[in-house]
Design a protein around this motif. Structure first.
Motif, PDB file in Angstrom:
ATOM      1  N   VAL A   5       0.907  -1.138   0.000  1.00 11.70           N
ATOM      2  CA  VAL A   5       0.000   0.000   0.000  1.00 11.70           C
ATOM      3  C   VAL A   5       0.949   1.190   0.000  1.00 11.70           C
ATOM      4  O   VAL A   5       1.928   1.207   0.737  1.00 11.70           O
ATOM      5  CB  VAL A   5      -0.895   0.026   1.258  1.00 11.70           C
ATOM      6  N   TYR A   6       0.682   2.138  -0.880  1.00 13.25           N
ATOM      7  CA  TYR A   6       1.577   3.284  -0.954  1.00 13.25           C
ATOM      8  C   TYR A   6       0.767   4.569  -0.904  1.00 13.25           C
ATOM      9  O   TYR A   6      -0.390   4.612  -1.312  1.00 13.25           O
ATOM     10  CB  TYR A   6       2.439   3.232  -2.221  1.00 13.25           C
ATOM     11  N   ILE A   7       1.394   5.582  -0.369  1.00  9.93           N
ATOM     12  CA  ILE A   7       0.779   6.900  -0.302  1.00  9.93           C
ATOM     13  C   ILE A   7       1.743   7.879  -0.962  1.00  9.93           C
ATOM     14  O   ILE A   7       2.918   7.939  -0.604  1.00  9.93           O
ATOM     15  CB  ILE A   7       0.505   7.318   1.158  1.00  9.93           C
ATOM     16  N   TYR A  16      -2.861  13.983  -1.346  1.00  8.41           N
ATOM     17  CA  TYR A  16      -2.321  12.637  -1.180  1.00  8.41           C
ATOM     18  C   TYR A  16      -3.046  11.709  -2.143  1.00  8.41           C
ATOM     19  O   TYR A  16      -4.191  11.950  -2.514  1.00  8.41           O
ATOM     20  CB  TYR A  16      -2.552  12.140   0.246  1.00  8.41           C
ATOM     21  N   TYR A  17      -2.358  10.631  -2.511  1.00  5.77           N
ATOM     22  CA  TYR A  17      -2.966   9.577  -3.318  1.00  5.77           C
ATOM     23  C   TYR A  17      -2.622   8.253  -2.648  1.00  5.77           C
ATOM     24  O   TYR A  17      -1.473   8.024  -2.265  1.00  5.77           O
ATOM     25  CB  TYR A  17      -2.427   9.587  -4.754  1.00  5.77           C
ATOM     26  N   ILE A  18      -3.598   7.379  -2.522  1.00  2.00           N
ATOM     27  CA  ILE A  18      -3.408   6.077  -1.872  1.00  2.00           C
ATOM     28  C   ILE A  18      -3.682   4.981  -2.888  1.00  2.00           C
ATOM     29  O   ILE A  18      -4.707   5.015  -3.576  1.00  2.00           O
ATOM     30  CB  ILE A  18      -4.366   5.924  -0.675  1.00  2.00           C
ATOM     31  N   GLY A  19      -2.772   4.013  -2.973  1.00  2.00           N
ATOM     32  CA  GLY A  19      -2.953   2.902  -3.906  1.00  2.00           C
ATOM     33  C   GLY A  19      -2.301   1.641  -3.382  1.00  2.00           C
ATOM     34  O   GLY A  19      -1.687   1.635  -2.312  1.00  2.00           O
ATOM     35  N   GLU A  20      -2.444   0.569  -4.163  1.00  2.00           N
ATOM     36  CA  GLU A  20      -1.762  -0.691  -3.821  1.00  2.00           C
ATOM     37  C   GLU A  20      -1.204  -1.306  -5.089  1.00  2.00           C
ATOM     38  O   GLU A  20      -1.733  -1.101  -6.170  1.00  2.00           O
ATOM     39  CB  GLU A  20      -2.685  -1.648  -3.060  1.00  2.00           C
ATOM     40  N   GLU A  65      -5.671  -0.641   2.310  1.00  2.00           N
ATOM     41  CA  GLU A  65      -5.931   0.487   1.402  1.00  2.00           C
ATOM     42  C   GLU A  65      -7.357   1.009   1.599  1.00  2.00           C
ATOM     43  O   GLU A  65      -7.571   2.221   1.719  1.00  2.00           O
ATOM     44  CB  GLU A  65      -5.735   0.050  -0.051  1.00  2.00           C
ATOM     45  N   ARG A  66      -8.329   0.108   1.646  1.00  2.00           N
ATOM     46  CA  ARG A  66      -9.733   0.513   1.847  1.00  2.00           C
ATOM     47  C   ARG A  66      -9.904   1.248   3.172  1.00  2.00           C
ATOM     48  O   ARG A  66     -10.580   2.268   3.244  1.00  2.00           O
ATOM     49  CB  ARG A  66     -10.667  -0.706   1.808  1.00  2.00           C
ATOM     50  N   HIS A  67      -9.289   0.710   4.215  1.00  2.00           N
ATOM     51  CA  HIS A  67      -9.391   1.337   5.532  1.00  2.00           C
ATOM     52  C   HIS A  67      -8.835   2.765   5.502  1.00  2.00           C
ATOM     53  O   HIS A  67      -9.473   3.694   6.002  1.00  2.00           O
ATOM     54  CB  HIS A  67      -8.652   0.505   6.582  1.00  2.00           C
ATOM     55  N   ILE A  68      -7.652   2.924   4.925  1.00  2.00           N
ATOM     56  CA  ILE A  68      -7.014   4.243   4.888  1.00  2.00           C
ATOM     57  C   ILE A  68      -7.867   5.225   4.088  1.00  2.00           C
ATOM     58  O   ILE A  68      -8.088   6.358   4.513  1.00  2.00           O
ATOM     59  CB  ILE A  68      -5.588   4.140   4.301  1.00  2.00           C
ATOM     60  N   LYS A  69      -8.373   4.796   2.947  1.00  2.00           N
ATOM     61  CA  LYS A  69      -9.209   5.675   2.119  1.00  2.00           C
ATOM     62  C   LYS A  69     -10.493   6.063   2.843  1.00  2.00           C
ATOM     63  O   LYS A  69     -10.960   7.192   2.733  1.00  2.00           O
ATOM     64  CB  LYS A  69      -9.540   5.013   0.787  1.00  2.00           C
ATOM     65  N   LYS A  70     -11.044   5.114   3.583  1.00  2.00           N
ATOM     66  CA  LYS A  70     -12.293   5.362   4.312  1.00  2.00           C
ATOM     67  C   LYS A  70     -12.109   6.424   5.400  1.00  2.00           C
ATOM     68  O   LYS A  70     -13.043   7.145   5.734  1.00  2.00           O
ATOM     69  CB  LYS A  70     -12.778   4.045   4.926  1.00  2.00           C
ATOM     70  N   MET A  71     -10.909   6.546   5.928  1.00  2.00           N
ATOM     71  CA  MET A  71     -10.636   7.524   6.984  1.00  2.00           C
ATOM     72  C   MET A  71     -10.755   8.961   6.465  1.00  2.00           C
ATOM     73  O   MET A  71     -11.083   9.863   7.231  1.00  2.00           O
ATOM     74  CB  MET A  71      -9.250   7.304   7.589  1.00  2.00           C
ATOM     75  N   LYS A  72     -10.458   9.192   5.192  1.00  2.00           N
ATOM     76  CA  LYS A  72     -10.581  10.520   4.562  1.00  2.00           C
ATOM     77  C   LYS A  72      -9.962  11.630   5.415  1.00  2.00           C
ATOM     78  O   LYS A  72     -10.592  12.641   5.692  1.00  2.00           O
ATOM     79  CB  LYS A  72     -12.043  10.842   4.263  1.00  2.00           C
ATOM     80  N   SER A  73      -8.724  11.414   5.836  1.00  2.00           N
ATOM     81  CA  SER A  73      -8.105  12.372   6.746  1.00  2.00           C
ATOM     82  C   SER A  73      -6.610  12.522   6.466  1.00  2.00           C
ATOM     83  O   SER A  73      -5.859  11.547   6.536  1.00  2.00           O
ATOM     84  CB  SER A  73      -8.307  11.889   8.185  1.00  2.00           C
TER      85      SER A  73
END
Length: 93
Positions: A5-7, A16-20, A65-73
């Motif tokens: 998982v990368y940011i 920021y961009y989050i992906g895997e 990745e889903r968890h981090i994106k869901k945080m929206k912070s």
């Protein structure tokens, strides 16, 4: 097969961009070269790796990745880097 998982962070866009991925170097190059025409990362040229999380497989990577994106912070993303124990707990879930 290992996954990551990368940011990414862009200073000019202040985003920021989050992906895997299973190939971090290739994926970073794809973002920087705008390989994906409709990608969010097309908005900037200065994406840099902010954080990478090594995962045991694609399932763990996608869950994190889903968890981090869901945080929206943004603060949460910064805390992930500042406090590695958060990542450890995410992997244990």
């Amino acid at each position: 097969m290992k996954h990551f998982v990368y940011i990414l962070f862009s200073e000019t866009a202040n985003k920021y961009y989050i992906g895997e991925t299973n190939n971090l170097e290739r994926r970073l190059e794809e973002h920087l070269s705008h390989f994906f025409e409709n990608s969010f990362t097309k908005i900037a040229e200065d994406w840099e790796l902010f954080l990478k999380i090594e995962c045991k497989d694609i399932f763990e990577a996608r869950k994190i990745e889903r968890h981090i994106k869901k945080m929206k912070s943004k603060k949460y993303l910064e805390n992930l880097k500042k406090y590695p124990e958060i990542i450890k707990k995410l992997k244990e879930k």
